[in-house]
Design an enzyme around this catalytic site. Structure first.
Site, PDB file in Angstrom:
ATOM      1  N   LYS A  10      -9.997   2.943   5.572  1.00  0.00           N
ATOM      2  CA  LYS A  10     -10.307   2.274   4.289  1.00  0.00           C
ATOM      3  C   LYS A  10     -10.152   0.751   4.426  1.00  0.00           C
ATOM      4  O   LYS A  10     -11.024  -0.003   4.033  1.00  0.00           O
ATOM      5  CB  LYS A  10      -9.379   2.786   3.167  1.00  0.00           C
ATOM      6  CG  LYS A  10      -9.471   4.284   2.929  1.00  0.00           C
ATOM      7  CD  LYS A  10      -8.582   4.739   1.782  1.00  0.00           C
ATOM      8  CE  LYS A  10      -7.103   4.536   2.017  1.00  0.00           C
ATOM      9  NZ  LYS A  10      -6.527   5.321   3.129  1.00  0.00           N
ATOM     10  N   ARG A  85      -4.194   6.644  -6.775  1.00  0.00           N
ATOM     11  CA  ARG A  85      -3.736   7.613  -5.795  1.00  0.00           C
ATOM     12  C   ARG A  85      -3.217   8.879  -6.462  1.00  0.00           C
ATOM     13  O   ARG A  85      -2.795   9.812  -5.776  1.00  0.00           O
ATOM     14  CB  ARG A  85      -2.569   6.989  -5.048  1.00  0.00           C
ATOM     15  CG  ARG A  85      -2.992   6.139  -3.866  1.00  0.00           C
ATOM     16  CD  ARG A  85      -2.288   6.638  -2.788  1.00  0.00           C
ATOM     17  NE  ARG A  85      -1.877   6.192  -1.567  1.00  0.00           N
ATOM     18  CZ  ARG A  85      -2.135   5.168  -0.847  1.00  0.00           C
ATOM     19  NH1 ARG A  85      -2.866   4.216  -1.276  1.00  0.00           N
ATOM     20  NH2 ARG A  85      -1.650   5.051   0.336  1.00  0.00           N
ATOM     21  N   ARG A 124      -2.264   2.009  15.450  1.00  0.00           N
ATOM     22  CA  ARG A 124      -2.657   0.834  14.644  1.00  0.00           C
ATOM     23  C   ARG A 124      -1.708  -0.344  14.885  1.00  0.00           C
ATOM     24  O   ARG A 124      -0.498  -0.182  14.977  1.00  0.00           O
ATOM     25  CB  ARG A 124      -2.646   1.187  13.161  1.00  0.00           C
ATOM     26  CG  ARG A 124      -2.854  -0.060  12.291  1.00  0.00           C
ATOM     27  CD  ARG A 124      -3.179   0.261  10.868  1.00  0.00           C
ATOM     28  NE  ARG A 124      -2.216   1.123  10.240  1.00  0.00           N
ATOM     29  CZ  ARG A 124      -2.398   1.708   9.067  1.00  0.00           C
ATOM     30  NH1 ARG A 124      -3.534   1.526   8.422  1.00  0.00           N
ATOM     31  NH2 ARG A 124      -1.470   2.486   8.547  1.00  0.00           N
ATOM     32  N   ARG A 157       3.161  -1.131  11.636  1.00  0.00           N
ATOM     33  CA  ARG A 157       3.700  -0.896  10.296  1.00  0.00           C
ATOM     34  C   ARG A 157       4.888   0.068  10.346  1.00  0.00           C
ATOM     35  O   ARG A 157       4.882   1.023  11.106  1.00  0.00           O
ATOM     36  CB  ARG A 157       2.604  -0.333   9.377  1.00  0.00           C
ATOM     37  CG  ARG A 157       1.808  -1.426   8.708  1.00  0.00           C
ATOM     38  CD  ARG A 157       0.626  -0.949   7.937  1.00  0.00           C
ATOM     39  NE  ARG A 157       0.816   0.213   7.087  1.00  0.00           N
ATOM     40  CZ  ARG A 157      -0.116   0.705   6.289  1.00  0.00           C
ATOM     41  NH1 ARG A 157      -1.299   0.108   6.218  1.00  0.00           N
ATOM     42  NH2 ARG A 157       0.111   1.765   5.543  1.00  0.00           N
ATOM     43  N   ARG A 168       3.186  11.225   4.608  1.00  0.00           N
ATOM     44  CA  ARG A 168       2.074  10.568   3.890  1.00  0.00           C
ATOM     45  C   ARG A 168       0.882  11.521   3.782  1.00  0.00           C
ATOM     46  O   ARG A 168       0.190  11.543   2.758  1.00  0.00           O
ATOM     47  CB  ARG A 168       1.668   9.284   4.617  1.00  0.00           C
ATOM     48  CG  ARG A 168       2.707   8.176   4.448  1.00  0.00           C
ATOM     49  CD  ARG A 168       2.539   7.081   5.477  1.00  0.00           C
ATOM     50  NE  ARG A 168       1.288   6.377   5.373  1.00  0.00           N
ATOM     51  CZ  ARG A 168       0.762   5.657   6.380  1.00  0.00           C
ATOM     52  NH1 ARG A 168       1.371   5.585   7.539  1.00  0.00           N
ATOM     53  NH2 ARG A 168      -0.377   5.021   6.190  1.00  0.00           N
TER      54      ARG A 168
HETATM   55  P1  AP5 Z   1      -7.167   1.529   8.578  1.00  0.00           P
HETATM   56  O1  AP5 Z   1      -8.454   0.869   8.233  1.00  0.00           O
HETATM   57  O2  AP5 Z   1      -5.939   0.683   8.615  1.00  0.00           O
HETATM   58  O3  AP5 Z   1      -6.942   2.854   7.700  1.00  0.00           O
HETATM   59  P2  AP5 Z   1      -6.560   3.027   6.158  1.00  0.00           P
HETATM   60  O4  AP5 Z   1      -7.384   4.150   5.646  1.00  0.00           O
HETATM   61  O5  AP5 Z   1      -6.635   1.714   5.451  1.00  0.00           O
HETATM   62  O6  AP5 Z   1      -5.071   3.513   6.351  1.00  0.00           O
HETATM   63  P3  AP5 Z   1      -3.741   3.130   5.577  1.00  0.00           P
HETATM   64  O7  AP5 Z   1      -2.631   3.730   6.396  1.00  0.00           O
HETATM   65  O8  AP5 Z   1      -3.642   1.663   5.293  1.00  0.00           O
HETATM   66  O9  AP5 Z   1      -3.906   3.907   4.285  1.00  0.00           O
HETATM   67  P4  AP5 Z   1      -2.799   4.347   3.383  1.00  0.00           P
HETATM   68  O10 AP5 Z   1      -3.617   4.786   2.230  1.00  0.00           O
HETATM   69  O11 AP5 Z   1      -1.839   5.342   3.904  1.00  0.00           O
HETATM   70  O12 AP5 Z   1      -1.873   3.039   3.245  1.00  0.00           O
HETATM   71  P5  AP5 Z   1      -1.747   1.920   2.131  1.00  0.00           P
HETATM   72  O13 AP5 Z   1      -1.577   0.641   2.823  1.00  0.00           O
HETATM   73  O14 AP5 Z   1      -2.802   2.039   1.104  1.00  0.00           O
HETATM   74  O15 AP5 Z   1      -7.375   2.223  10.028  1.00  0.00           O
HETATM   75  C1  AP5 Z   1      -6.314   2.891  10.671  1.00  0.00           C
HETATM   76  C2  AP5 Z   1      -6.420   2.636  12.204  1.00  0.00           C
HETATM   77  O16 AP5 Z   1      -7.604   3.262  12.691  1.00  0.00           O
HETATM   78  C3  AP5 Z   1      -6.526   1.165  12.591  1.00  0.00           C
HETATM   79  O17 AP5 Z   1      -5.800   0.934  13.768  1.00  0.00           O
HETATM   80  C4  AP5 Z   1      -8.032   0.950  12.844  1.00  0.00           C
HETATM   81  O18 AP5 Z   1      -8.255  -0.051  13.822  1.00  0.00           O
HETATM   82  C5  AP5 Z   1      -8.447   2.333  13.341  1.00  0.00           C
HETATM   83  N1  AP5 Z   1      -9.813   2.682  12.951  1.00  0.00           N
HETATM   84  C6  AP5 Z   1     -10.427   2.437  11.763  1.00  0.00           C
HETATM   85  N2  AP5 Z   1     -11.677   2.934  11.778  1.00  0.00           N
HETATM   86  C7  AP5 Z   1     -11.830   3.521  12.990  1.00  0.00           C
HETATM   87  C8  AP5 Z   1     -12.911   4.199  13.609  1.00  0.00           C
HETATM   88  N3  AP5 Z   1     -14.093   4.407  12.993  1.00  0.00           N
HETATM   89  N4  AP5 Z   1     -12.725   4.688  14.888  1.00  0.00           N
HETATM   90  C9  AP5 Z   1     -11.534   4.491  15.526  1.00  0.00           C
HETATM   91  N5  AP5 Z   1     -10.495   3.827  14.995  1.00  0.00           N
HETATM   92  C10 AP5 Z   1     -10.645   3.351  13.740  1.00  0.00           C
HETATM   93  O19 AP5 Z   1      -0.373   2.363   1.415  1.00  0.00           O
HETATM   94  C11 AP5 Z   1       0.862   2.260   2.087  1.00  0.00           C
HETATM   95  C12 AP5 Z   1       1.974   2.728   1.157  1.00  0.00           C
HETATM   96  O20 AP5 Z   1       2.015   1.866  -0.023  1.00  0.00           O
HETATM   97  C13 AP5 Z   1       1.809   4.147   0.580  1.00  0.00           C
HETATM   98  O21 AP5 Z   1       2.303   5.133   1.465  1.00  0.00           O
HETATM   99  C14 AP5 Z   1       2.644   4.043  -0.708  1.00  0.00           C
HETATM  100  O22 AP5 Z   1       4.014   4.106  -0.453  1.00  0.00           O
HETATM  101  C15 AP5 Z   1       2.310   2.632  -1.194  1.00  0.00           C
HETATM  102  N6  AP5 Z   1       1.129   2.630  -2.067  1.00  0.00           N
HETATM  103  C16 AP5 Z   1      -0.072   2.026  -1.824  1.00  0.00           C
HETATM  104  N7  AP5 Z   1      -0.922   2.230  -2.840  1.00  0.00           N
HETATM  105  C17 AP5 Z   1      -0.253   2.986  -3.750  1.00  0.00           C
HETATM  106  C18 AP5 Z   1      -0.614   3.552  -5.002  1.00  0.00           C
HETATM  107  N8  AP5 Z   1      -1.849   3.372  -5.506  1.00  0.00           N
HETATM  108  N9  AP5 Z   1       0.322   4.272  -5.653  1.00  0.00           N
HETATM  109  C19 AP5 Z   1       1.563   4.447  -5.167  1.00  0.00           C
HETATM  110  N10 AP5 Z   1       1.963   3.964  -3.975  1.00  0.00           N
HETATM  111  C20 AP5 Z   1       1.058   3.237  -3.255  1.00  0.00           C
END
Ligand code: AP5
Length: 214
Positions: A10, A85, A124, A157, A168
């Site tokens: 994402k 979420r 990552r 991270r 997660r």
């Molecule tokens: P990346 O693009 O970083 O993936 P992502 O989907 O953004 O993953 P996240 O881990 O950031 O999502 P998340 O939803 O768990 O975390 P968030 O920060 O929102 O890609 C991942 C890896 O793959 C990278 O190394 C990239 O290079 C590689 N990659 C990408 N595309 C690829 C491809 N096509 N082929 C190969 N490799 C590829 O949330 C973190 C925490 O914050 C949550 O756990 C929660 O505690 C809190 N939080 C955030 N939002 C909320 C909410 N709305 N409500 C409550 N708590 C929340």
């Protein structure tokens, strides 16, 4: 809006989509991490949940998003990454958007299987300087540990460790996956195959957006 499991790509795709639509990317994860880095009260509270792989409570998250959507750069549109979420967050978002006299255009679901997201999250690395996302195997920088774009140091991270990743994914299945039904029922959900090289996913994402937004 972009939805999908942790590690689906994402954040990676959000950069391209936001740039191509010339709108700000609003990532709740990024906002929480910035607050953690600055040691704000919000950051201190959020960190407890994030490090455990749990969701920050809805009330805290919705208030934060409401404030962010009220900023001037969001007036002409925005891309949501990682919010909502939970179903209560989605209902609150509908209310917030109604107050702002706007609506969601489309929800893109990045579809990637669990083994692949575990590989992606385990490798990552993120740039401390500009936030660019790298992967030690799938998208490595030229110099190990340094960002090609800005020269910043890369870090792993604190929630990208095996046990937290497993939690997660459980939380995603239980609390977030049902949103696909919520937005499917509104006729706004479009599935995008998130597998294969980043560039291929970007092409599929852009095509899906074009066919939906015209
Ligand atoms: P990346 O693009 O970083 O993936 P992502 O989907 O953004 O993953 P996240 O881990 O950031 O999502 P998340 O939803 O768990 O975390 P968030 O920060 O929102 O890609 C991942 C890896 O793959 C990278 O190394 C990239 O290079 C590689 N990659 C990408 N595309 C690829 C491809 N096509 N082929 C190969 N490799 C590829 O949330 C973190 C925490 O914050 C949550 O756990 C929660 O505690 C809190 N939080 C955030 N939002 C909320 C909410 N709305 N409500 C409550 N708590 C929340």
């Amino acid at each position: 809006m972009l939805v999908g499991p942790p590690g689906a790509g994402k954040g990676t795709q959000a950069e391209f989509v936001a740039a191509s639509l010339a709108v700000p990317k609003i990532s709740t994860g990024d906002i929480f991490r910035a607050n953690v880095a600055h040691g704000t009260p919000l950051g201190v509270e959020a960190k407890r949940y994030m490090d455990a792989g749990l969701l920050v409570p809805d009330e805290v998250t919705v208030t934060m998003v409401a404030n962010r959507l009220g900023e001037p750069d969001a007036t002409d549109g925005f891309l949501l990454d990682g919010f909502p979420r939970t179903t209560p967050q989605a209902i609150s978002l509908d209310d917030l958007l109604a107050d702002l006299e706007t609506k969601l255009d489309v929800v893109l679901e990045l579809v990637v299987d669990e083994d692949e997201v575990i590989r992606r999250l385990s490798g990552r690395r993120t740039c401390r300087g500009c936030g660019k996302i790298w992967h030690i195997e799938f998208d490595p920088p030229i110099v190990e540990g340094r960002c090609d774009r800005c020269g910043g140091a890369l870090f792993q991270r604190s929630d990208d460790h095996a046990e937290t990743i497993a939690e997660r994914l459980r939380v995603y299945t239980r609390d977030t996956a049902p949103l696909t039904e919520y937005y499917g029922a509104q006729g706004k959900l479009v599935g995008v195959d998130g597998t294969g090289p980043v560039e291929d996913v970007t092409v599929r994402t852009s095509d899906a957006l074009r066919s939906y937004l015209g």
